[in-house]
Design a protein around this motif. Sequence first.
Motif, PDB file in Angstrom:
ATOM      1  N   THR A 251      43.278  32.767  33.395  1.00  0.00           N
ATOM      2  CA  THR A 251      43.364  33.715  32.286  1.00  0.00           C
ATOM      3  C   THR A 251      41.991  33.967  31.690  1.00  0.00           C
ATOM      4  O   THR A 251      41.588  35.119  31.479  1.00  0.00           O
ATOM      5  CB  THR A 251      44.320  33.187  31.200  1.00  0.00           C
ATOM      6  OG1 THR A 251      45.626  32.997  31.755  1.00  0.00           O
ATOM      7  CG2 THR A 251      44.418  34.164  30.045  1.00  0.00           C
TER       8      THR A 251
ATOM      9  N   THR B 178      44.039  37.964  35.733  1.00  0.00           N
ATOM     10  CA  THR B 178      45.311  37.930  35.024  1.00  0.00           C
ATOM     11  C   THR B 178      46.511  37.851  35.960  1.00  0.00           C
ATOM     12  O   THR B 178      47.468  37.108  35.695  1.00  0.00           O
ATOM     13  CB  THR B 178      45.430  39.165  34.113  1.00  0.00           C
ATOM     14  OG1 THR B 178      44.268  39.239  33.283  1.00  0.00           O
ATOM     15  CG2 THR B 178      46.660  39.080  33.237  1.00  0.00           C
ATOM     16  N   GLU B 179      46.486  38.624  37.028  1.00  0.00           N
ATOM     17  CA  GLU B 179      47.623  38.616  37.952  1.00  0.00           C
ATOM     18  C   GLU B 179      47.833  37.222  38.548  1.00  0.00           C
ATOM     19  O   GLU B 179      48.962  36.724  38.623  1.00  0.00           O
ATOM     20  CB  GLU B 179      47.404  39.640  39.062  1.00  0.00           C
ATOM     21  CG  GLU B 179      48.632  39.900  39.921  1.00  0.00           C
ATOM     22  CD  GLU B 179      48.435  41.069  40.880  1.00  0.00           C
ATOM     23  OE1 GLU B 179      49.069  41.042  41.949  1.00  0.00           O
ATOM     24  OE2 GLU B 179      47.648  41.977  40.561  1.00  0.00           O
TER      25      GLU B 179
ATOM     26  N   CYS C 236      49.297  35.199  27.466  1.00  0.00           N
ATOM     27  CA  CYS C 236      48.745  35.969  28.585  1.00  0.00           C
ATOM     28  C   CYS C 236      49.475  37.299  28.730  1.00  0.00           C
ATOM     29  O   CYS C 236      48.857  38.353  28.904  1.00  0.00           O
ATOM     30  CB  CYS C 236      48.853  35.144  29.871  1.00  0.00           C
ATOM     31  SG  CYS C 236      48.046  35.910  31.304  1.00  0.00           S
TER      32      CYS C 236
ATOM     33  N   ARG D 265      46.786  39.689  27.136  1.00  0.00           N
ATOM     34  CA  ARG D 265      45.792  39.800  28.208  1.00  0.00           C
ATOM     35  C   ARG D 265      46.123  40.858  29.254  1.00  0.00           C
ATOM     36  O   ARG D 265      45.249  41.301  29.972  1.00  0.00           O
ATOM     37  CB  ARG D 265      45.628  38.453  28.916  1.00  0.00           C
ATOM     38  CG  ARG D 265      45.292  37.281  28.013  1.00  0.00           C
ATOM     39  CD  ARG D 265      43.958  37.455  27.320  1.00  0.00           C
ATOM     40  NE  ARG D 265      43.614  36.288  26.518  1.00  0.00           N
ATOM     41  CZ  ARG D 265      42.675  35.420  26.828  1.00  0.00           C
ATOM     42  NH1 ARG D 265      41.973  35.575  27.933  1.00  0.00           N
ATOM     43  NH2 ARG D 265      42.416  34.390  26.038  1.00  0.00           N
ATOM     44  N   VAL D 266      47.388  41.231  29.380  1.00  0.00           N
ATOM     45  CA  VAL D 266      47.785  42.125  30.471  1.00  0.00           C
ATOM     46  C   VAL D 266      47.314  43.549  30.230  1.00  0.00           C
ATOM     47  O   VAL D 266      46.983  44.280  31.143  1.00  0.00           O
ATOM     48  CB  VAL D 266      49.311  42.077  30.684  1.00  0.00           C
ATOM     49  CG1 VAL D 266      49.755  43.150  31.669  1.00  0.00           C
ATOM     50  CG2 VAL D 266      49.725  40.694  31.198  1.00  0.00           C
TER      51      VAL D 266
END
Length: 361
Positions: free
Chosen positions: A59, A64-65, A91, A95-96
């Motif tokens: 993260t 992210t993925e 996340c 974060r996405v």
Amino acid sequence: MGKRTSKQAAPSDVEVRLDGVAAAFEEGAFEEALAGAEALLAVAPGLPEALHWRAATLTELGRTEEALEAYGKALKAAPEDTELLLGAAECLVCRVGDDREAVEEGLELCARGRKLAQRAGDVELLFEFLLLEGTGLNQVGECARAVASLEAALGHVPRSVEARVERAIALFELCRFPEAQAAFEEVLKDAADEPWAHHYLGLLAERRGDAKEARKRFGKAQAVAPQEFPPPVELGEEAFDKAVEDAVKALPGRVKEYLDNVTIAVEEIPKDEDLLGESPPLSPCILGVFRGPAVGTRNLYTDDPESFDPYPASIVLYQKNLERFAKTREELIEQIGITVMHEVGHLMGLDEDDLWQRGLD
């Protein structure tokens, strides 16, 4: 127990290595922390703590993925680990990016974590889940629910600047402008340089028509957090109108037919009556609005003269909101086109869920 093989880490060795990963993470050495977590997983593949550290470092590294995949594996190993639930939810929510489905998934994890933290009497984690829940609810436009979550969070940590800012944002989005003004001003008493408070006080000043105060507040936000608040991309009136005309020309022919009796206008920001005409109210930061009934529902001439609608349908684009939304001139031109299509979608009877599914939210 049988004899331990050379590929298995002894419990004491596991703890030492986990401490090393944690220390690297805390120092910001995320590549080192990731390498340590992956080395530990090579000898203890299902170790929840190592899975968690791997997800957290991914993260921080912006992967992210991969981080979400790692959190998924970690939660399968430890589904009731509240720290893990909080990391995965953070996340997804923060974060996405602009992904409603991800935020909603994060909110589901918040609800699970909140209940577990409450059951365990962990006030600190309960506060974190409530704050994250309020943030996510704001992102998906559930601002009344966000206020409830954030006020519950503030019941545990009353002076939290982050929770107070998020609550004030929710009040602004609900068009409760005097309350939002007071809430942001209270934040600045404890955090004089809080950029979001200055930015929203700028928006509130703009709504009051106080251009000098708005410039001052926007300038402060930009000075403190230039990445978050870059100067808006400004088009002159003529260039903006040309971009709107081009967006209309680019519509499919069958769609343009619906615009024969529709006025398309540009205003600086939304008027209160446009926002408060809906329940819940529309966001003051909306990029455009469709006024009037959708195609197929208008009935201008009936036997009942009271049912005559004297106002033509119209689409309004809000120039200042669009200019603040975009980071570049190219993005602004593109967003004008998306906004025109979005409002034409409303004209054609599509609701927000329909538009979201078509990528026009």
